[in-house]
Design a protein around this motif. Structure first.
Motif, short mmCIF file in Angstrom:
data_model
loop_
_atom_site.label_atom_id
_atom_site.label_comp_id
_atom_site.label_asym_id
_atom_site.label_seq_id
_atom_site.Cartn_x
_atom_site.Cartn_y
_atom_site.Cartn_z
N GLY A 107 0.80 -1.21 0.00
CA GLY A 107 0.00 0.00 0.00
C GLY A 107 0.83 1.27 0.00
O GLY A 107 1.88 1.36 -0.63
N ILE A 108 0.37 2.24 0.74
CA ILE A 108 1.02 3.53 0.78
C ILE A 108 2.36 3.49 1.50
O ILE A 108 3.16 4.45 1.43
N PHE A 109 2.65 2.39 2.16
CA PHE A 109 3.91 2.28 2.90
C PHE A 109 5.06 1.76 2.04
O PHE A 109 6.19 1.64 2.50
N GLN A 110 4.77 1.47 0.77
CA GLN A 110 5.84 1.11 -0.16
C GLN A 110 6.70 2.34 -0.44
O GLN A 110 6.21 3.48 -0.38
N GLY A 111 7.94 2.09 -0.78
CA GLY A 111 8.82 3.20 -1.13
C GLY A 111 8.31 3.92 -2.36
O GLY A 111 7.75 3.31 -3.26
N ILE A 112 8.49 5.24 -2.40
CA ILE A 112 8.02 6.00 -3.54
C ILE A 112 8.76 5.63 -4.81
O ILE A 112 8.27 5.81 -5.93
N ASP A 113 9.96 5.04 -4.66
CA ASP A 113 10.68 4.56 -5.84
C ASP A 113 9.93 3.41 -6.51
O ASP A 113 10.02 3.23 -7.72
N VAL A 114 9.16 2.67 -5.71
CA VAL A 114 8.36 1.58 -6.27
C VAL A 114 7.23 2.16 -7.12
O VAL A 114 6.89 1.63 -8.19
N PHE A 115 6.65 3.26 -6.65
CA PHE A 115 5.64 3.93 -7.46
C PHE A 115 6.23 4.40 -8.79
O PHE A 115 5.63 4.22 -9.85
N ASP A 116 7.41 5.01 -8.71
CA ASP A 116 8.05 5.52 -9.93
C ASP A 116 8.27 4.40 -10.94
O ASP A 116 8.04 4.57 -12.14
N LYS A 117 8.71 3.24 -10.46
CA LYS A 117 8.96 2.11 -11.37
C LYS A 117 7.66 1.61 -11.99
O LYS A 117 7.61 1.29 -13.18
N ASN A 118 6.61 1.52 -11.16
CA ASN A 118 5.32 1.09 -11.68
C ASN A 118 4.78 2.08 -12.70
O ASN A 118 4.28 1.69 -13.76
N PHE A 119 4.89 3.36 -12.39
CA PHE A 119 4.37 4.39 -13.29
C PHE A 119 5.14 4.42 -14.60
O PHE A 119 4.54 4.52 -15.68
N ASP A 120 6.46 4.34 -14.52
CA ASP A 120 7.27 4.40 -15.74
C ASP A 120 6.93 3.28 -16.70
O ASP A 120 6.84 3.50 -17.93
#
Length: 282
Positions: free
Chosen positions: A110-123
């Motif tokens: 959830g929201i506790f994942q590192g924001i770098d994980v979001f960046d990788k998913n988004f990219d």
């Protein structure tokens, strides 16, 4: 089968993420129906396997263009487009299928994942789709082409807290589809989207599940009518048939900007009703 025969006769299609799973099934189905197909992925071994699947259907190797590369990069996208034009001279169909659920190495959710994980998913799941689409538009416009995006039932409207970042990215693809459809129909380009439910592909192993875990997951889904009312896990070929329908203007010309769910009924079950015996008895 000759490329002059079939509902995609003389059409040229790019199918991203076609080294396995849904993308492979789409590439094979398109080729069987007369299309010249560019298949692409990062694994040469897996892409070669897709190539062999197509040849076993009686398709000439001249109708297949293999491109090894990472569509998450500008160079990878440019090479994919240029290679297709060089070999086939045009682009009629773009299937934006490549994607993955990238997890947190620290096992946070959830929201506790590192924001770098979001960046990788988004990219991978959003940015690469937008960039590749931008590069393909001039060629698709020449032929009044088709774009089919592959999203997921994780896009909502139900929440998906464990894999929040992936869910948000797929919701973005649904909205991207609607916006692109409005903007590009004036150029003659149709844009639509599919939202698959549970389909057992390499998607789950990429998340870190081993073969036994994937098998157990599939059996659990099949056995629980609250998860899949149809009682069966979807096959890549099921999704491929819907994508082919949306990519075939003769079949779906008046469908524009739609996101079509294909999930065996999973999204019909409300959480508050799950487990209610009235759902499962006459």
């Amino acid at each position: 089968m000759s490329s002059s025969v079939g509902r995609f006769a003389n059409k040229v299609a790019i199918v991203t993420g076609s080294s396995s799973g849904i993308g492979r099934a789409v590439a094979v189905l398109f080729a069987e129906n007369g299309a010249k197909v560019t298949i692409t992925g990062r694994s040469r071994e897996k892409l070669d396997e897709t190539f062999r699947h197509i040849l076993r259907s009686g398709i000439s190797s001249e109708n297949v263009n293999q491109v090894i590369g990472d569509i998450g990069t500008n160079d990878g996208q440019t090479h994919l487009i240029e290679s297709t034009i060089q070999k086939f001279g045009k682009i009629d169909i773009l299937v934006n299928n490549a994607g993955a659920l990238i997890t947190d190495k620290n096992k946070k959710i959830g929201i506790f994942q590192g924001i770098d994980v979001f960046d990788k998913n988004f990219d991978l799941n959003v940015r690469s789709v937008m960039e590749l689409t931008q590069k393909a538009i001039p060629y698709l416009a020449e032929n009044k082409g088709e774009i089919v995006n592959v999203s997921s039932i994780a896009s909502g409207p139900q929440g998906h807290t464990e894999h929040l970042y992936y869910s948000v990215c797929k919701a973005a693809i649904d909205q991207l589809t609607r916006n692109l459809a409005l903007q590009l129909i004036s150029k003659g380009i149709r844009v639509n989207c599919v939202n698959p439910g549970t389909v057992i592909t390499g998607f789950y192993s990429a998340m870190g599940l081993n073969d036994k875990e994937v098998e157990k997951f599939a059996e659990d889904m099949k056995a629980n009518a609250d998860c899949i009312p149809r009682g069966e896990v979807g096959k890549p070929e099921d999704i491929a048939k819907l994508i082919a329908f949306l990519a075939d203007r003769d079949s779906s010309s008046y469908i524009i900007g739609q996101t079509i769910t294909i999930d065996g009924g999973s999204t019909l079950v409300m959480g508050m009703l799950a487990g209610n015996s009235a759902l499962h008895n006459e």
